[in-house]
Each structure stands twice: as structure tokens, then as C-alpha cells.
Design a protein around this motif. Structure first.
Motif, short mmCIF file in Angstrom:
data_model
loop_
_atom_site.label_atom_id
_atom_site.label_comp_id
_atom_site.label_asym_id
_atom_site.label_seq_id
_atom_site.Cartn_x
_atom_site.Cartn_y
_atom_site.Cartn_z
N GLN A 29 0.84 -1.20 0.00
CA GLN A 29 0.00 0.00 0.00
C GLN A 29 0.87 1.24 0.00
O GLN A 29 1.94 1.27 0.60
CB GLN A 29 -0.91 0.02 1.23
CG GLN A 29 -1.93 -1.09 1.25
CD GLN A 29 -2.82 -1.02 2.47
OE1 GLN A 29 -2.72 -0.13 3.30
NE2 GLN A 29 -3.71 -1.98 2.58
N PHE A 36 5.98 3.15 0.28
CA PHE A 36 5.21 1.93 0.20
C PHE A 36 5.37 1.12 1.48
O PHE A 36 6.46 1.01 2.01
CB PHE A 36 5.66 1.07 -1.00
CG PHE A 36 5.13 1.57 -2.30
CD1 PHE A 36 5.94 2.27 -3.15
CD2 PHE A 36 3.81 1.35 -2.66
CE1 PHE A 36 5.46 2.75 -4.36
CE2 PHE A 36 3.33 1.81 -3.86
CZ PHE A 36 4.15 2.52 -4.71
N THR A 87 -1.60 -2.04 -5.47
CA THR A 87 -1.47 -0.59 -5.29
C THR A 87 -2.44 0.15 -6.20
O THR A 87 -2.93 1.22 -5.83
CB THR A 87 -0.04 -0.10 -5.55
OG1 THR A 87 0.37 -0.51 -6.85
CG2 THR A 87 0.91 -0.61 -4.50
N GLN A 90 -5.90 0.38 -4.58
CA GLN A 90 -5.98 1.03 -3.27
C GLN A 90 -6.94 2.22 -3.31
O GLN A 90 -7.66 2.46 -2.36
CB GLN A 90 -4.60 1.48 -2.82
CG GLN A 90 -4.57 2.06 -1.42
CD GLN A 90 -3.16 2.37 -0.95
OE1 GLN A 90 -2.19 2.09 -1.63
NE2 GLN A 90 -3.06 2.97 0.21
#
Length: 189
Positions: A29, A36, A87, A90
Motif C-alpha cells: 500500500q 510503500f 497498489t 488502493q
């Protein structure tokens, strides 16, 4: 673990090495400070425990980075694909666009405010702002295609799409569950 100097391959390699010693990749994330956060959790499966025991016996100095298991390029590519998809899911595309519009507009306003009444500079800032606004839909299409390419790679490798408890689209390994397998330390990932 929060990583600042990153690349997809470096993060995937880090997760791969962790998987060789009894952990599994759970999530990646983007944090609020543009770093990250890589989430790995204990792999409680019999295969994971056996792999960890074998690698700990084979590579006793791995903790010091002296000898590590050989990297398997296909496994690194799949981990990279999972990370890209994770990602990318997200934030929704609308939220991502909204944040970009807000950031660009606020930046342009701040620059114009600093320049005060210099009309030529303000006009240039306005032109650059308009050009960047026109570029946003192109970037959105590119981002969708980039994530779709990796989602297709995961599906071809037998991963199945699943929605995690937070509502994000994730890809589950063949014969597996969502990352964490009910581990209380997985943080809902």
C-alpha cells in the motif's frame, strides 16, 4: 515494513526472499508520505513451513545476507504483478483523479499567489495548468491498461479475483485464500 527507495523488482525480490523463509506476501500500500508499506505475514501452510525449514537449514547465514536462495524470475514477475494490481486498487479512479485535480489546482494557485500580479507569469502558469488537466484523462487510461496487463498475467497464472474485506479487488493464488489466512497480525490485508 515501509520502503522509500523502491522499485517494483526490488520489492518483489524482497517479498520473494521472505516467502522462502516462512512468510507470504499479503499487500503493498501507498502510505500518506508517499512510501510503500509492504505487508508480509507468516505462511501457516504446510508447504510454507516445509520450505522455510529447508531454506533455514540450507542458508543459515541468510539473516546477515551472506547466502540467500536463488531468485526465480517467474515468481518475481508474479509478485510484481500482484503488487501493481494491489497498489492500483488502493484508490478508485475517481478519487485518484480528484486528488490530482486538487493538487494541480492548489499548486497553480499557490504559484500565482507567489507571483502576485505578474500577468505574463500567471498566464504561463494557467497554460501549464490547462495542459496538465487535459493530460489527466490520458494518464487515467494508461493506468487502467497498465493494471489490466498485470491482472491478465495473474489470471493466466491461475490467480482468481476476489474482493477483500475492505472492498479492494485482490488476486488469490491458485488453491489459496486472501493473504493472511485469518492471521490477526495481517491488519485486514
Amino acid at each position: 515494513m515501509t520502503v522509500s527507495a523502491w522499485s517494483w523488482k526490488r520489492l518483489a525480490r524482497l517479498a520473494f526472499i521472505a516467502e522462502q523463509f516462512g512468510y507470504e506476501y499479503a499487500d503493498l500500500q501507498l502510505t500518506g508520505d508517499n512510501k510503500f508499506a509492504l505487508f508480509i505475514v507468516p505462511d501457516l501452510s504446510p508447504q510454507g513451513r516445509q520450505r522455510a525449514a529447508q531454506n533455514r537449514a540450507r542458508y543459515p547465514d541468510a539473516g546477515e545476507g551472506i547466502a540467500l536462495p536463488p531468485v526465480v524470475p517467474d515468481a518475481i514477475d508474479l509478485l510484481k504483478a500482484r503488487m501493481v494490481v494491489d497498489t492500483g486498487s488502493q484508490y478508485t479512479d475517481k478519487l485518484r483523479m480528484g486528488l490530482l485535480v486538487f493538487f494541480l489546482t492548489a499548486s497553480a494557485a499557490a504559484i500565482c499567489f507567489r507571483l502576485r500580479a505578474d500577468t505574463a507569469a500567471v498566464a504561463i502558469v494557467g497554460i501549464v495548468w490547462a495542459a496538465l488537466m487535459a493530460l489527466l484523462p490520458v494518464l487515467l487510461v494508461y493506468s487502467r491498461r497498465y493494471r489490466a496487463k498485470y491482472a491478465t498475467q495473474l489470471q493466466a497464472a491461475g490467480f482468481t479475483p476476489a474482493i477483500d474485506p475492505s472492498g479492494r479487488l485482490r488476486y488469490v493464488p491458485p488453491g489459496g485464500q486472501l493473504p493472511g489466512h485469518g492471521n490477526p497480525f495481517a491488519g485486514g490485508a
